[in-house]
Design a protein around this motif. Structure first.
Motif, PDB file in Angstrom:
ATOM      1  N   LEU A 189       0.831  -1.191   0.000  1.00  0.00           N
ATOM      2  CA  LEU A 189       0.000   0.000   0.000  1.00  0.00           C
ATOM      3  C   LEU A 189       0.871   1.248   0.000  1.00  0.00           C
ATOM      4  CD1 LEU A 189      -2.959   1.007   0.239  1.00  0.00           C
ATOM      5  CD2 LEU A 189      -2.618   1.053   2.715  1.00  0.00           C
ATOM      6  N   ALA A 190       0.568   2.180  -0.900  1.00  0.00           N
ATOM      7  CA  ALA A 190       1.336   3.423  -0.966  1.00  0.00           C
ATOM      8  C   ALA A 190       1.212   4.180   0.350  1.00  0.00           C
ATOM      9  CB  ALA A 190       0.838   4.287  -2.114  1.00  0.00           C
ATOM     10  N   ALA A 191       2.330   4.598   0.869  1.00  0.00           N
ATOM     11  CA  ALA A 191       2.336   5.334   2.132  1.00  0.00           C
ATOM     12  C   ALA A 191       1.853   6.757   1.915  1.00  0.00           C
ATOM     13  CB  ALA A 191       3.739   5.354   2.715  1.00  0.00           C
ATOM     14  N   PRO A 192       1.246   7.345   2.934  1.00  0.00           N
ATOM     15  CA  PRO A 192       0.821   8.744   2.794  1.00  0.00           C
ATOM     16  C   PRO A 192       2.021   9.670   2.735  1.00  0.00           C
ATOM     17  CG  PRO A 192       0.537   7.986   5.053  1.00  0.00           C
ATOM     18  CD  PRO A 192       0.905   6.777   4.247  1.00  0.00           C
ATOM     19  N   LEU A 193       1.845  10.807   2.076  1.00  0.00           N
ATOM     20  CA  LEU A 193       2.886  11.830   2.060  1.00  0.00           C
ATOM     21  C   LEU A 193       2.949  12.529   3.413  1.00  0.00           C
ATOM     22  CD1 LEU A 193       2.254  13.656  -1.337  1.00  0.00           C
ATOM     23  CD2 LEU A 193       3.998  11.938  -0.846  1.00  0.00           C
ATOM     24  N   PRO A 194       4.114  12.990   3.802  1.00  0.00           N
ATOM     25  CA  PRO A 194       4.181  13.841   4.996  1.00  0.00           C
ATOM     26  C   PRO A 194       3.336  15.098   4.789  1.00  0.00           C
ATOM     27  CG  PRO A 194       6.381  13.174   4.260  1.00  0.00           C
ATOM     28  CD  PRO A 194       5.426  12.766   3.187  1.00  0.00           C
ATOM     29  N   ASP A 195       2.823  15.637   5.861  1.00  0.00           N
ATOM     30  CA  ASP A 195       1.994  16.839   5.759  1.00  0.00           C
ATOM     31  C   ASP A 195       2.738  17.996   5.106  1.00  0.00           C
ATOM     32  OD1 ASP A 195      -0.073  15.523   6.969  1.00  0.00           O
ATOM     33  OD2 ASP A 195       0.322  16.331   8.976  1.00  0.00           O
ATOM     34  N   THR A 196       4.066  17.997   5.253  1.00  0.00           N
ATOM     35  CA  THR A 196       4.858  19.110   4.729  1.00  0.00           C
ATOM     36  C   THR A 196       5.191  18.955   3.245  1.00  0.00           C
ATOM     37  OG1 THR A 196       6.855  17.964   5.469  1.00  0.00           O
ATOM     38  CG2 THR A 196       5.906  19.616   6.958  1.00  0.00           C
ATOM     39  N   ALA A 197       4.885  17.792   2.671  1.00  0.00           N
ATOM     40  CA  ALA A 197       5.241  17.550   1.273  1.00  0.00           C
ATOM     41  C   ALA A 197       4.441  18.457   0.344  1.00  0.00           C
ATOM     42  CB  ALA A 197       4.989  16.089   0.920  1.00  0.00           C
ATOM     43  N   VAL A 198       5.115  19.015  -0.647  1.00  0.00           N
ATOM     44  CA  VAL A 198       4.491  19.875  -1.650  1.00  0.00           C
ATOM     45  C   VAL A 198       4.291  19.069  -2.928  1.00  0.00           C
ATOM     46  CG1 VAL A 198       4.766  21.970  -3.054  1.00  0.00           C
ATOM     47  CG2 VAL A 198       5.555  21.931  -0.676  1.00  0.00           C
ATOM     48  N   VAL A 199       3.110  19.188  -3.533  1.00  0.00           N
ATOM     49  CA  VAL A 199       2.800  18.478  -4.771  1.00  0.00           C
ATOM     50  C   VAL A 199       2.649  19.502  -5.882  1.00  0.00           C
ATOM     51  CG1 VAL A 199       1.170  16.948  -5.949  1.00  0.00           C
ATOM     52  CG2 VAL A 199       1.675  16.617  -3.515  1.00  0.00           C
ATOM     53  N   GLY A 200       3.361  19.308  -6.973  1.00  0.00           N
ATOM     54  CA  GLY A 200       3.355  20.278  -8.060  1.00  0.00           C
ATOM     55  C   GLY A 200       2.062  20.351  -8.834  1.00  0.00           C
ATOM     56  N   LEU A 201       1.238  19.314  -8.762  1.00  0.00           N
ATOM     57  CA  LEU A 201      -0.037  19.298  -9.472  1.00  0.00           C
ATOM     58  C   LEU A 201      -1.136  19.764  -8.538  1.00  0.00           C
ATOM     59  CD1 LEU A 201       0.197  15.964 -11.503  1.00  0.00           C
ATOM     60  CD2 LEU A 201       1.212  18.196 -11.962  1.00  0.00           C
ATOM     61  N   ALA A 202      -1.994  20.660  -9.021  1.00  0.00           N
ATOM     62  CA  ALA A 202      -3.027  21.263  -8.180  1.00  0.00           C
ATOM     63  C   ALA A 202      -4.157  20.281  -7.907  1.00  0.00           C
ATOM     64  CB  ALA A 202      -3.574  22.515  -8.865  1.00  0.00           C
ATOM     65  N   GLY A 203      -4.825  20.479  -6.778  1.00  0.00           N
ATOM     66  CA  GLY A 203      -5.971  19.655  -6.408  1.00  0.00           C
ATOM     67  C   GLY A 203      -5.619  18.721  -5.264  1.00  0.00           C
ATOM     68  N   ALA A 204      -6.515  18.665  -4.263  1.00  0.00           N
ATOM     69  CA  ALA A 204      -6.251  17.799  -3.107  1.00  0.00           C
ATOM     70  C   ALA A 204      -6.111  16.339  -3.520  1.00  0.00           C
ATOM     71  CB  ALA A 204      -7.382  17.960  -2.086  1.00  0.00           C
ATOM     72  N   HIS A 205      -6.861  15.922  -4.542  1.00  0.00           N
ATOM     73  CA  HIS A 205      -6.806  14.522  -4.973  1.00  0.00           C
ATOM     74  C   HIS A 205      -5.427  14.126  -5.475  1.00  0.00           C
ATOM     75  CE1 HIS A 205      -7.731  16.918  -8.545  1.00  0.00           C
ATOM     76  NE2 HIS A 205      -7.206  15.951  -9.268  1.00  0.00           N
ATOM     77  N   GLN A 206      -4.624  15.126  -5.927  1.00  0.00           N
ATOM     78  CA  GLN A 206      -3.296  14.786  -6.443  1.00  0.00           C
ATOM     79  C   GLN A 206      -2.362  14.301  -5.343  1.00  0.00           C
ATOM     80  OE1 GLN A 206      -2.545  14.273  -9.380  1.00  0.00           O
ATOM     81  NE2 GLN A 206      -3.753  15.569 -10.751  1.00  0.00           N
ATOM     82  N   ARG A 207      -2.692  14.525  -4.078  1.00  0.00           N
ATOM     83  CA  ARG A 207      -1.844  13.985  -3.019  1.00  0.00           C
ATOM     84  C   ARG A 207      -1.933  12.461  -2.980  1.00  0.00           C
ATOM     85  NH1 ARG A 207       0.431  17.847   0.082  1.00  0.00           N
ATOM     86  NH2 ARG A 207       1.082  16.348   1.668  1.00  0.00           N
ATOM     87  N   VAL A 208      -3.070  11.914  -3.360  1.00  0.00           N
ATOM     88  CA  VAL A 208      -3.182  10.458  -3.449  1.00  0.00           C
ATOM     89  C   VAL A 208      -2.297   9.946  -4.574  1.00  0.00           C
ATOM     90  CG1 VAL A 208      -4.759   8.528  -3.824  1.00  0.00           C
ATOM     91  CG2 VAL A 208      -5.509  10.511  -2.503  1.00  0.00           C
TER      92      VAL A 208
END
Length: 555
Positions: free
Chosen positions: A259-278
């Motif tokens: 199972l993919a581990a969650p990102l740390p809260d501090t991680a920045v994702v270059g693609l917009a949208g909350a769903h992109q964190r998944v």
């Protein structure tokens, strides 16, 4: 003797477009789904051999194979960016990435990328004709035996592009090569590979049900078909039924499912949208597993890779985020429309609490700085893509290819957030929408219906307007048959009218092109005195037509 035929990029596109179209292929598969089982992969294997390769040769490319119903393209782009970032460290670790995705937005060369950049037109033409000549040279001796058993002597559009991608990656000697599945997994043209480093499965949902099945168990097993014995498969959190299908299939063939581990809260994702964190969590895990399996001890130490993968469960916050993206009660609590596909809502509401016990192992690799940087710097055109001042100042276009109820809900939330927090909160809001055929219009329009639209326009994926002299000539959607009477768009408008009622439906229109749709919006209700926020969504082909219409560069 060398061919004397023209050899330009446009010549290559013309020949490519002459091949059997995906629309015909999809229609054939829907009429007889068993045909793809009988002939699909055997044909691909024959084409690869005629191209001069043995299928095991492809394993030297460092393959990462990714499928899923939604998010697989974004996941592939994020993982590629992460690995490219690691390769830029300059500490002796050489990573040359290849990325194969579909569809393209403006030019077909976007589908095949080296180190993040689309192939140049010259290189595309060079490699295209190398492959074309090899296949044509062997066509005569292959045609009689192929036709006798119902196969075709030349690959169709998507299969040719898949073989071309393999050819390019072999010639360019990529060693971290990401392949996005076209449809499904088990019988997809990309699934001829035998030894991936790792496979990945993004969020499951309902799409192409005539081909893949109508339950998450059936769909999950089709997607799980990319798993290979001995290669780990990293998966995003799934509804319980889909997760069970993936885990069971992995156990059957000897592919450990993690199972993919969650990102740390501090991680920045270059693609917009909350769903992109998944998607980013899955991408980061894929990149880290790839590095874990390919880096030597010294390199692993310099990258600060852990010595082993730690098994942990997905925490509650991560489950809630995944649930929000996938349209469960968490999404409903945020204002998602209640009139969504009831079957999808029921299945997606299956308890995420069971994930920890359903999956025997979970990836929990800490974020390597270079990987985190790559995730933060990732860009993926056509997804949460904003074009300011098109076609004039005061008109901002928000484009996002979304073709499932879940992704459309995420898209609507992204648009609402962007236009609520921007300086133009008084802008008039417009929707421009299109879908490919064979999709449930009512179910897919439902997530957009609750939002206040000043106008809604349905138009085909046709750029329109003055032709661009430098256009690549390949924005035609070859997954669809021609529809000059715009019957599909009329059907979408009818479905919208039935959903929102006659008063709201009066503000809905059918236009022949994106250019016409934007021109009418830009000149509406006071013209330049008003500002406008336009959401262009649905088919990715529509987003590509938009970018072509506004003169955006190929990225």
């Amino acid at each position: 003797m060398a061919s004397t035929s023209p050899r330009s990029y446009k010549d290559a596109v013309t020949l490519l477009n002459s091949l059997q179209t995906n629309a015909a292929v999809l229609a054939t598969i829907r009429a007889d789904p068993t045909k793809s089982v009988r002939f699909g992969l055997p044909e691909m294997l024959a084409y690869v051999e005629r191209a001069g390769y043995q299928v095991d040769d492809l394993n030297r490319l460092g393959l990462i194979h990714i499928t899923g119903t939604k998010g697989k393209g974004s996941t592939a782009a994020l993982a590629e960016s992460a690995l490219r970032s690691v390769g830029r460290r300059g500490d002796g670790l050489t990573i040359k990435t290849g990325l194969y995705t579909s569809p393209h937005l403006m030019e077909v060369r976007e589908r095949i990328r080296i180190d993040g950049a689309p192939l140049s037109r010259d290189k595309f033409a060079l490699y295209f004709f190398e492959l074309w000549d090899r296949l044509k040279a062997s066509e005569a001796r292959y045609i009689s035996e192929a036709v006798a058993v119902g196969m075709i002597p030349m690959p169709n559009y998507f299969r040719f592009l898949t073989i071309l991608a393999f050819h390019v990656f072999m010639r360019e000697e990529t060693n971290a090569t990401l392949l996005e599945v076209g449809i499904g997994g088990q019988h997809d043209s990309t699934n001829i590979i035998t030894g991936p480093v790792v496979t990945g499965i993004a969020s499951l949902g309902y799409d192409h049900v005539a081909i893949l099945g109508s339950t998450l168990t059936e769909i999950g097993r089709q997607k799980a078909g990319i798993m290979k014995r001995g290669a780990p498969c990293v998966v995003a959190p799934q509804p319980a039924e889909g997760m069970r299908a993936l885990v069971d299939y992995g156990r059957e063939i000897g592919s450990p499912v993690v199972l993919a581990a969650p990102l740390p809260d501090t991680a920045v994702v270059g693609l917009a949208g909350a769903h992109q964190r998944v998607n980013a969590a899955l991408a980061a895990s894929l990149a880290l597993v790839y590095l874990h399996r390919t880096a030597d001890t010294t390199t692993a130490s310099s990258l600060m890779l852990p010595t082993r993968a730690l098994a942990i469960g997905a925490d509650a916050d991560y489950r809630a985020l995944a649930a929000q993206y996938m349209g469960t009660a968490a999404a409903a609590a945020m204002g998602a429309d209640a009139r969504v596909d009831a079957r999808a809502e029921r299945d997606e509401a299956a308890t995420y609490a069971s994930v920890d016990t359903a999956v025997p192992e979970a990836v929990a690799l800490p974020m390597v700085p270079a990987v985190a940087h790559g995730i933060a710097e990732a860009r993926w055109p056509g997804r949460a893509h904003v074009v300011r001042g098109a076609p004039r100042d005061g008109v901002d276009v928000y484009a996002d290819g979304a073709h499932t109820t879940e992704s459309l809900r995420a898209c609507a939330r992204w648009f609402a957030a962007e236009t609520t927090t921007s300086s133009s909160t008084t802008a008039r809001r417009h929707l421009v929408f299109n879908l490919t055929h064979a999709r449930d219009a009512a179910a897919l329009l439902a997530p957009l219906a609750p939002h206040p639209w000043d106008s809604v326009t349905f138009c085909p994926a046709v750029p329109g307007g003055p032709p661009r002299p430098d256009a690549g000539g390949d924005t035609t959607n070859y997954t669809e048959f021609a529809d000059p009477e715009l019957k599909q768009q009329q059907a979408l408008r009818d479905a919208w009218a039935a959903m929102v009622g006659p008063e709201a439906a009066a503000a809905s229109h059918v236009r022949p092109s994106v250019h016409d749709a934007l021109a009418v919006i830009a000149s509406s209700d006071g013209g330049e005195e008003n500002t406008h926020a336009v959401l262009v969504t649905g088919s990715l082909y529509l987003v590509g037509a938009l970018l072509e219409a506004v003169g955006a560069p190929v990225e």
